[in-house]
Design an enzyme around this catalytic site. Sequence first.
Site, PDB file in Angstrom:
ATOM      1  N   TYR A  26       0.813  -1.212   0.000  1.00 51.85           N
ATOM      2  CA  TYR A  26       0.000   0.000   0.000  1.00 51.85           C
ATOM      3  C   TYR A  26       0.850   1.267   0.000  1.00 51.85           C
ATOM      4  CZ  TYR A  26      -4.453  -2.334   1.031  1.00 51.85           C
ATOM      5  OH  TYR A  26      -5.598  -3.085   0.979  1.00 51.85           O
ATOM      6  N   LYS A  69       4.434 -15.182   3.166  1.00 47.12           N
ATOM      7  CA  LYS A  69       4.645 -15.931   1.927  1.00 47.12           C
ATOM      8  C   LYS A  69       6.160 -16.052   1.769  1.00 47.12           C
ATOM      9  CE  LYS A  69       3.257 -17.872  -1.934  1.00 47.12           C
ATOM     10  NZ  LYS A  69       2.505 -19.151  -1.984  1.00 47.12           N
ATOM     11  N   ASP A 117      -1.420 -18.554   1.438  1.00 47.69           N
ATOM     12  CA  ASP A 117      -2.363 -19.328   0.616  1.00 47.69           C
ATOM     13  C   ASP A 117      -2.990 -20.448   1.442  1.00 47.69           C
ATOM     14  OD1 ASP A 117       0.192 -20.396   0.696  1.00 47.69           O
ATOM     15  OD2 ASP A 117       0.216 -21.075  -1.377  1.00 47.69           O
ATOM     16  N   ASP A 128      -5.669  -7.505   4.627  1.00 52.51           N
ATOM     17  CA  ASP A 128      -6.847  -6.949   3.960  1.00 52.51           C
ATOM     18  C   ASP A 128      -7.689  -8.082   3.396  1.00 52.51           C
ATOM     19  OD1 ASP A 128      -8.533  -4.977   2.752  1.00 52.51           O
ATOM     20  OD2 ASP A 128      -7.536  -5.389   0.841  1.00 52.51           O
ATOM     21  N   ASP A 165     -11.415  -9.962   5.043  1.00 54.99           N
ATOM     22  CA  ASP A 165     -12.682 -10.000   4.297  1.00 54.99           C
ATOM     23  C   ASP A 165     -13.177 -11.439   4.214  1.00 54.99           C
ATOM     24  OD1 ASP A 165     -12.847  -7.247   3.758  1.00 54.99           O
ATOM     25  OD2 ASP A 165     -13.518  -7.610   1.704  1.00 54.99           O
TER      26      ASP A 165
HETATM   27  C1  IPM Z   1     -10.151  -1.840   4.239  1.00 54.72           C
HETATM   28  C2  IPM Z   1     -10.469  -1.331   2.859  1.00 54.72           C
HETATM   29  C3  IPM Z   1      -9.380  -0.364   2.447  1.00 54.72           C
HETATM   30  C4  IPM Z   1      -8.072  -1.131   2.402  1.00 54.72           C
HETATM   31  C5  IPM Z   1      -9.629   0.363   1.117  1.00 54.72           C
HETATM   32  C6  IPM Z   1     -10.976   1.039   1.089  1.00 54.72           C
HETATM   33  C7  IPM Z   1      -8.526   1.315   0.794  1.00 54.72           C
HETATM   34  O1  IPM Z   1     -10.612  -2.368   1.964  1.00 54.72           O
HETATM   35  O2  IPM Z   1     -10.100  -1.020   5.179  1.00 54.72           O
HETATM   36  O3  IPM Z   1      -9.933  -3.034   4.394  1.00 54.72           O
HETATM   37  O4  IPM Z   1      -7.764  -1.790   1.409  1.00 54.72           O
HETATM   38  O5  IPM Z   1      -7.334  -1.055   3.380  1.00 54.72           O
HETATM   39 MN    MN Z   2     -10.422  -4.330   2.844  1.00 55.78          MN
END
Ligand code: IPM
Ligand code: MN
Length: 357
Positions: free
Chosen positions: A141, A191, A224, A248, A252
Amino acid sequence: MNAKIVLLPGDGIGPEVIREAEAVLRHIATKFGHTFTFSSHMIGGCAIDATGSALPDETLAACREADAVLLGAVGGPKWDDPKAKTRPEAGLLKIRKELGLYANLRPITTFDCLLDSSPLKRNIIEGTDILFFRELTGGLYFGKSGLEQNADGSETAYSTMTYSTHEIERIVRMAAQAAMKRRKKLTMVDKANVLEASRLWRRVSERVVKTEFPELAYDVVLVDSMAMHLISRPATFDVVVTENMFGDILTDEGSMLPGSLGLLPSASLGEPGPGLYEPIHGSAPDIAGKGLANPLATILAAAMLLRHSLNLSEEAAAIEAAVTSVLNSGHRTKDIAQKGQTSISTTEMGQLVLKAL
Ligand code: IPM
Ligand code: MN
């Protein structure tokens, strides 16, 4: 106690869920005799429209002055043009960097009464209680990136995963400290079979754990295979620490264990200064303004704010208990309603939490 809380509602469903969380914080202040002062500022797409910047200076200055920041969500199709000068997400990345918020805590806990709303089988998710530590101000990032024109007219783009010893040490230490207060188990995800940056993570992390936290049960898992273990044996993990992008993606994935993104809060902490709290879900432009959003993730983020930035753990626990009791009584917003179950609105859910408090 007196505390200054900055609200950053942002875009999409952000303002709707922040409204409910603010009401809960105001209620807590009254009930427990605290004085919370709120001020609301712009971030993301709405800030781009109004000022040209996704994180106006005025917003950043207010955050620096605050004891804690509660954020809704940023982004939406309106600002998605790939050629746009700036994107709402830039505001989020900048505030993380500027406030030095290098540790993103994402708890993944399941609610017993919702075990059947998960896409996974009950016997797999039962007992899941994971605390993710996602590194938040380094890696892909923030590493060197660029776009170059090639002689043949094509382009080459690159993003680099960069980490220093210090950046790894501080988050591993924070994760290990949390694990010591929980079930004393830490998993580091990398990784290292491919990436040099991961090999540094592996060396530094092992040294920190072995020398400073010898009592921890410590293991390393490749990212992975972690993607697989997270849905095959989630209940076996306690604290998990990993770099920015792996975190990240894995969080999710992990958010599906409890059944909905709409239930999960997160805290971003780091250098002395305010922490930033937000739901892990995004701005959900498709349901914005319809009263369909689940405010519980943001309400639970407010509980994390009380616990981590204001040291008010009794108040935080009261909010968490209220959320559990509302869910136990069968109330559901659309995202967590089972087939045939009636669902309630964002505001109705917020009101029920207030009543339970
Ligand atoms: C999160 C989001 C952010 C990230 C985006 C919106 C930049 O997906 O907070 O997880 O990737 O960090
Ligand atoms: Mn995210």
